[in-house]
Design a protein around this motif. Sequence first.
Motif, short mmCIF file in Angstrom:
data_model
loop_
_atom_site.label_atom_id
_atom_site.label_comp_id
_atom_site.label_asym_id
_atom_site.label_seq_id
_atom_site.Cartn_x
_atom_site.Cartn_y
_atom_site.Cartn_z
N GLN A 21 3.63 -1.87 -8.65
CA GLN A 21 2.20 -1.72 -8.41
C GLN A 21 1.94 -1.62 -6.91
N ALA A 22 0.98 -0.80 -6.57
CA ALA A 22 0.60 -0.66 -5.16
C ALA A 22 -0.83 -0.18 -5.08
N GLU A 23 -1.50 -0.57 -4.02
CA GLU A 23 -2.82 -0.02 -3.72
C GLU A 23 -2.61 1.35 -3.08
N ILE A 24 -3.31 2.34 -3.61
CA ILE A 24 -3.13 3.70 -3.10
C ILE A 24 -4.20 4.01 -2.05
N ILE A 25 -3.75 4.52 -0.91
CA ILE A 25 -4.65 4.92 0.16
C ILE A 25 -4.52 6.42 0.34
N HIS A 26 -5.60 7.15 0.03
CA HIS A 26 -5.56 8.60 0.12
C HIS A 26 -5.97 9.05 1.53
N HIS A 27 -5.32 10.08 2.01
CA HIS A 27 -5.61 10.64 3.32
C HIS A 27 -5.85 12.13 3.20
N ARG A 28 -6.35 12.72 4.26
CA ARG A 28 -6.54 14.17 4.31
C ARG A 28 -5.38 14.78 5.07
N ASN A 87 0.83 -1.19 0.00
CA ASN A 87 0.00 0.00 0.00
C ASN A 87 0.87 1.25 0.00
N ALA A 88 0.48 2.21 -0.79
CA ALA A 88 1.15 3.50 -0.82
C ALA A 88 0.20 4.55 -0.26
N ALA A 89 0.66 5.31 0.73
CA ALA A 89 -0.16 6.35 1.32
C ALA A 89 0.08 7.67 0.59
N THR A 90 -0.94 8.49 0.50
CA THR A 90 -0.78 9.84 -0.04
C THR A 90 -1.37 10.84 0.94
N THR A 91 -0.96 12.09 0.77
CA THR A 91 -1.48 13.16 1.62
C THR A 91 -2.78 13.74 1.08
N GLY A 92 -3.29 13.16 0.00
CA GLY A 92 -4.55 13.61 -0.58
C GLY A 92 -4.59 13.31 -2.06
N MET A 121 5.45 6.18 1.00
CA MET A 121 4.76 7.41 0.62
C MET A 121 5.78 8.48 0.26
N PHE A 122 5.30 9.48 -0.46
CA PHE A 122 6.02 10.73 -0.64
C PHE A 122 5.33 11.78 0.22
N SER A 123 6.14 12.66 0.78
CA SER A 123 5.57 13.79 1.52
C SER A 123 6.52 14.96 1.42
#
Length: 325
Positions: A179-186, A155-160, A203-205
């Motif tokens: 390949q990765a499942e993307i999980i979007h966050h606020r 899973n890859a996290a994003t900041t939005g 993740m990138f931040s």
Amino acid sequence: MRRRQIATAALNLALLAAGSGAARAQGGSGPLTLIVPFPPGGIVDTIGRLLAHRVGQILNQATVVENRAGAGSAIGAAQVASSRPDGQTILFGGIPQAIIPSLQPNLQPSDPLAAFAAVGTTHTTPYILHVHRGLPVNTVQEFVAWAKARPGQINAATTGQGAGPHLTWELFSRTVGIQAEIIHHRGGVPAILDIQANRAQVMFSTALEAIQAQRAEQSRPIAVTSAERLAILPDLPTLAESGLPGFDVLSWGAWYAPAGSPAPVLARISAALEEALQDPAIRARFDDLGVTPAYEAPEASRARLASELNRWGRLIREARLQTTS
């Protein structure tokens, strides 16, 4: 005698009115309002308040900072685009204005090059690729090999969704072929908490978020997206050094006024912005925030926006990321 006094008083009033009109034409009679299209307390808000205060001092003009958050900055941008073009209302925009038109074309303004007049670029900051601390990887090459051995299992996290870190992930993953499942966050905090808990592995931040996460032992940075290493993390290699030559992504900020704003007024504000960015106190604070002062005059700032619109628009089309939600 009285007639002469009346005439003199009338002339003085006329000169005063003319002077006031000239001051308004120069953009100095009323407050300069900077619209920050993000919530209070974030890095853009912090930078915006620092610069607005110093610019106001240089111009000897009152400044007001207003937060108009929502829709990834589109709400604030729309407010400025529809404001009176008198040089008194400025948007603190940046990379979102290069992303939103292709990702969410229903949002206004859909053509930022037509909607805004550039005042000047303020800063740049790279993104940092960081991973869950328990991963058996220390380099980008090791991470890519580890991820390729687990297609669809990470899973890859994003900041939005649609934010700069999300699109940087899309560019990176397409470049290296993972390949990765993307999980979007606020925002960055919940995304980093997912990395810490191993609900997401990568993740990138922003540099500031990644540095804070490293210090809190929440994640481990493995590369930076800029062409050059960060002074605050001199041992962290760039992605270009890590086997991806030419990979160079920066987030950036810029001030924009409504299209049609008087050029002399914008030139005056731009000159003050350039001076503010040379202030040692502001530069020291920027270092703390992990950002680099990067003033660009209006023409260069507009050229940056045009180039970034093309770059991210192409990626969004290729990855079929367009959304109207």
